[in-house]
Scaffold this active site. Structure first.
Site, short mmCIF file in Angstrom:
data_model
loop_
_atom_site.label_atom_id
_atom_site.label_comp_id
_atom_site.label_asym_id
_atom_site.label_seq_id
_atom_site.Cartn_x
_atom_site.Cartn_y
_atom_site.Cartn_z
NE ARG A 124 -4.36 -1.91 1.68
CZ ARG A 124 -4.30 -3.03 2.29
NH1 ARG A 124 -3.00 -3.30 3.35
NH2 ARG A 124 -5.03 -4.02 2.18
CE LYS A 146 -0.63 14.36 -14.16
NZ LYS A 146 -1.12 14.77 -15.51
CD GLU A 188 7.19 16.72 -22.14
OE1 GLU A 188 6.51 17.68 -21.90
OE2 GLU A 188 6.68 15.46 -22.22
CE LYS A 227 5.33 17.88 -13.72
NZ LYS A 227 5.56 16.59 -14.21
CD GLU A 237 -3.95 16.73 -14.86
OE1 GLU A 237 -2.79 16.72 -14.68
OE2 GLU A 237 -4.79 16.33 -15.82
NE ARG A 241 -7.24 24.60 -9.72
CZ ARG A 241 -6.12 25.13 -9.37
NH1 ARG A 241 -5.71 24.62 -8.17
NH2 ARG A 241 -5.25 26.29 -9.89
CG ASN A 251 -2.50 17.22 -19.35
OD1 ASN A 251 -1.18 16.52 -19.19
ND2 ASN A 251 -3.30 17.29 -18.48
CG HIS A 254 0.90 16.06 -23.14
ND1 HIS A 254 1.77 17.21 -23.20
CD2 HIS A 254 1.81 14.97 -22.46
CE1 HIS A 254 2.95 16.93 -22.77
NE2 HIS A 254 2.87 15.53 -22.22
CG HIS A 258 -1.11 11.35 -24.71
ND1 HIS A 258 -1.70 11.96 -23.61
CD2 HIS A 258 0.08 11.31 -24.36
CE1 HIS A 258 -0.67 11.81 -22.65
NE2 HIS A 258 0.38 11.46 -23.15
CG HIS A 271 6.06 11.35 -24.11
ND1 HIS A 271 4.72 11.32 -24.38
CD2 HIS A 271 6.19 12.42 -23.19
CE1 HIS A 271 3.93 12.27 -23.78
NE2 HIS A 271 4.96 13.01 -22.95
#
Ligand code: NAD
Ligand code: GLY
Length: 370
Positions: A124, A146, A188, A227, A237, A241, A251, A254, A258, A271
């Protein structure tokens, strides 16, 4: 050495991101100070990165008293899966990793995302440290918590929010990174510069002009600071909002990125490269909706272009890209939320309901000429 602190109002503990050159050899001392206790650690890395830096990291951890073991995944986005995560969890269990012990993620974003994910679910949740070794991981994926793996139904669709206990950025490891990976990280960084405003954009352009090492360290720190501030204000996130400081703004670029990765089976773009196209795509859409001035769009083409070459879009069918938009994680109540731009440092979140397929396709055709 520079240190940036990230402080949370909500669930997670505060942590620090240490940035400097040549820090990796002192990882043991740093880990002991960061974790506050010496126990077992499992180093999660991949075969490529471990060959370069694994011995040095393990030696340093051992000399500070840590008992180390390792789990090495195969190199590649296609191995960021539940199957690999299961193997990592088994390795953690086999060595008897306990809740007071920790994981050390040594690698790029793929290793960091997977190591963070298994740390969040093993017993956990155990603590983990991030030692990012790609530019992309330094400026983006190692900070913010993330974590996740890819599934047949989408990229990063299985995951959790689990903040690292600390991040160690040693910029000297970039000397072994392939040029293509530097370009991916730069894309990025351009994303952050667009969102942050003219100051970070100017610093980024300055570095792109002569690629000087000291300036790069400063730039990496500025990216992390940007960041960290956004993440601290909206750690999870929030879906409701839509303001300009929502974590959703990270994002930017993105939606297309993606979709491009999905349409090409995650095997054609790095990526960050897909994000490079995504930045231009969002800028083109912003211009066609009369939000963004054409000079800002021109500047973005210039700065992405200076980052390095991107793979051609010539063989990518727009229908498959448009279809991929439907499974985007940014869908809220059936509508795709797009991060667009009113100017440098002025992101806006809009529903794609008001954007026609014709506008999407026209933007795609324009970036194809990059
Ligand atoms: P990557 O982890 O695949 O690394 C790129 C390549 O560089 C790999 O082959 C790796 O073995 C090699 N490498 C790493 N460090 C090296 C070094 N110092 N010297 C030589 N080779 C080295 O790719 P990436 O671009 O770092 O990460 C991409 C991943 O990050 C994607 O899965 C993406 O979804 C994820 N991501 C996550 C977040 C987040 O917030 N969690 C943000 C952005 C991206
Ligand atoms: N890379 C986007 C985020 O961390 O929110």
């Amino acid at each position: 050495m520079r240190e940036i602190k990230i402080k949370f109002a909500e669930r997670s503990s505060d942590y620090a991101i240490a940035i400097g050159g040549g820090r990796i050899s002192g990882v043991g001392v740093w880990a002991a100070a960061t974790l506050g206790n010496i126990g077992k650690v499992v180093v999660i890395s991949n075969t490529t990165v471990f060959k370069l830096y694994g011995d040095e990291v393990e030696r340093s951890l051992n000399s500070s008293g840590f008992k180390t073991s390792r789990f090495l995944m195969q190199d590649g986005e296609e191995f960021k899966t539940l199957a690999t995560a299961t193997k990592a969890l088994k390795a953690m269990s086999t060595v008897g990793l306990e809740r007071t012990d920790a994981v050390v993620a040594l690698g790029g974003g793929v290793v960091g995302d997977l190591a963070g994910f298994v740390s969040s679910i093993y017993l956990r949740g155990v603590r983990f440290l991030q030692i990012p070794t790609t530019l992309l991981a330094m400026v983006d994926s190692s900070v913010g918590g993330k974590t996740g793996v890819n599934a047949a139904f989408g990229k990063n669709t299985i995951g959790s929010f689990h903040q690292p206990a600390g991040v160690l950025v040693d910029t000297t490891v970039l000397s072994t990174l392939a040029e293509r990976e530097m370009t991916a990280g730069l894309c990025e960084m351009v994303k952050h510069a667009v969102l942050s405003g003219p100051k970070l954009m100017n610093e980024t352009r300055l570095w792109l002009a002569d690629r000087e090492d000291t300036l790069l360290r400063r730039l990496i720190a500025a990216n992390i600071l940007f960041k960290a501030k956004i993440v601290a204000g909206d750690e999870f996130e929030s879906t409701s909002r839509t303001d300009a400081r929502s974590r959703k703004i990270l994002n930017f670029g993105h939606t297309l990125a993606h979709a491009l990765e999905k349409a090409t089976n995650y095997s054609y773009f790095r990526h960050g490269e897909a994000v490079g196209y995504g930045v231009l795509y969002a800028a083109e859409l912003s211009k066609s909706l009369a939000f963004l001035d054409k000079n800002d769009v021109k500047l973005l083409y210039d700065v992405v272009h200076r980052g390095g070459p991107l793979p051609s879009l010539a063989n990518i069918d727009f229908d498959s890209v448009f279809e991929a938009f439907r499974s985007d994680k940014k869908n809220v109540a059936g509508s795709l939320q797009m991060i667009l731009l009113k100017g440098l440092g002025r992101p806006i979140i809009v529903s794609s309901d008001g954007i026609s397929r014709r506008q999407h396709e026209a933007a795609f055709k324009r970036i194809d000429k990059f």
